[in-house]
Design an enzyme around this catalytic site. Sequence first.
Site, short mmCIF file in Angstrom:
data_model
loop_
_atom_site.label_atom_id
_atom_site.label_comp_id
_atom_site.label_asym_id
_atom_site.label_seq_id
_atom_site.Cartn_x
_atom_site.Cartn_y
_atom_site.Cartn_z
CD1 TRP A 349 -120.72 -1.35 44.70
CD2 TRP A 349 -118.86 -0.17 44.97
NE1 TRP A 349 -120.83 -0.23 43.91
CE2 TRP A 349 -119.70 0.52 44.06
CE3 TRP A 349 -117.63 0.39 45.29
CZ2 TRP A 349 -119.34 1.73 43.48
CZ3 TRP A 349 -117.27 1.61 44.72
CH2 TRP A 349 -118.12 2.26 43.82
CG HIS A 350 -113.97 -0.51 45.94
ND1 HIS A 350 -114.60 -0.28 47.14
CD2 HIS A 350 -113.61 0.71 45.47
CE1 HIS A 350 -114.61 1.03 47.39
NE2 HIS A 350 -114.03 1.65 46.39
N GLY A 351 -114.49 -4.59 43.71
CA GLY A 351 -113.94 -5.52 42.73
C GLY A 351 -114.23 -6.96 43.07
#
Length: 508
Positions: A349-351
């Site tokens: 989700w972060h990257g």
Amino acid sequence: MKFISPAYAIFLCITLIFYWGIAKQQNQKLWVIVISSICFYISFRQIQYFPIILAMILVNYWIGKLLLESQIIEYKEIQDRLGDDYFWRWLPRGKQQRQRVLIAGIFFNILLLVAAKYIPFIVSIFAPINPAEIQPLAVWLKTNFLPPLGISFLSFESAAYLIDVYKGSPATGNLLKYAAYKSFFPKLVSGPITHYHQFAPQLNNLRFPTIERLTEAGWLIASGAIKKTLIADNLAIFVKLVFDPNNLDRAGSIDLWLAIFAYGLQLYLDFSGYVDIVLGTAILFGVNLPTNFNFPYLSTSIADFWRRWHISLGNWLRDYIYFPLGGSRLGLARTCLNLFLLMLISGLWHGADWGYIVWGAIHGIALVIHRLTQTLSERVAPLARFWQSSLGNICGWFSTQLLVCVAWIWFRLPNLSYSNLVFQHLWGYPRDAQFATKIYVESLKLADSQMLLILIGITLAMMFAYLLDRVLKLNFNWHLKLTLIPLCLYVVWLLSPAESLAFIYFDF
């Protein structure tokens, strides 16, 4: 538009004048929120992505209404409006129908997130199949394909809304109120992730904040600006110099360790500073948003860290991923698997890069080890007594923070060739003499020992703040805060770096 800038201050003042001074009715205030949020988003020069945000708002509002209409409704006035024929027609297949609608809504949000953020990463995965054609495309997409700001947070909020409605929370019948919730500009870009049913009721009884609340808002904005500009942005100078790909081979082990700890502090102060400004801004609109941090670097276990770090994301992952997977109800092995999958999802989700997946895997493994240790401690009394002792708390704190900071390597350098190189050089690797001169003498005008003292000083300051706030329960009264706010803002204007950096979580 930068949060810490004269432009944002002017924009905020004008918006508040319209919100409290001109708009008298609730719908008028909601229109002020929506229009100001559109202007705010466009100011980031991403107007081409605004249709995506608009589509997300309209589709999720519509799907929420479908979920409401396809369930057995207990509200008498709605029953009367629908009639018995409608009820009995939906009753035999109501549950199945609602599940299909929910799945379609979640799929829409995931598909939109993947299309907007992960296309270059997906193409790069398939590049080895035909490197001559696919690899140049992957490189071009990664260079030119910028995801819309806030898409990750908006997707999670939208999915939470649909799931909440499916579970029985009332869907909104007011598109304007839903649009105001989704677009509310303080939280639009980087959260905190806020549930509709936390946010919307506050709009029903809006009152101008008291002097105490106004002071608290100003104090949060001022303290957030200090965290961001005076500390985080100055730490960023050192971090950027050391982690520059051209310098990685020349940095010694000492430099890398200092940069790792500096980045951990920079990330926390940058993001928590942003959240402080968001919370303060929301108070000015008569709205309270959820807190997002609770002194995470004082955690004594990795599970405790995730209860204190990015709280709104942690709660979302727990409620909508961990619990539906079975949580801890299906035995120890399944619990460990669920924890590992949870953190893999968090990393992705972060990257859209392998480094974020490695970062998530490290935290997932750490949570599994913690759960196994916790289970063993429940069966071995001496081990339980050790973890409850002062020495056990110190060991837990040190090991947790060491793991968290080392894992930041892959978060800061998601390109595995760079992050793995840093990890390989953490022990016994000498620095280049010219590198030391360039970094410490020419750029920073500090010795490495002085940089270490600065990092220790920041850590001790956080511990002191925790002691005052949580142990001694001491807090400045609003009169003192009101006096200090102009001083804090003046110090920010006077001592901040020449070029203020964007908030780190704007990239996620």
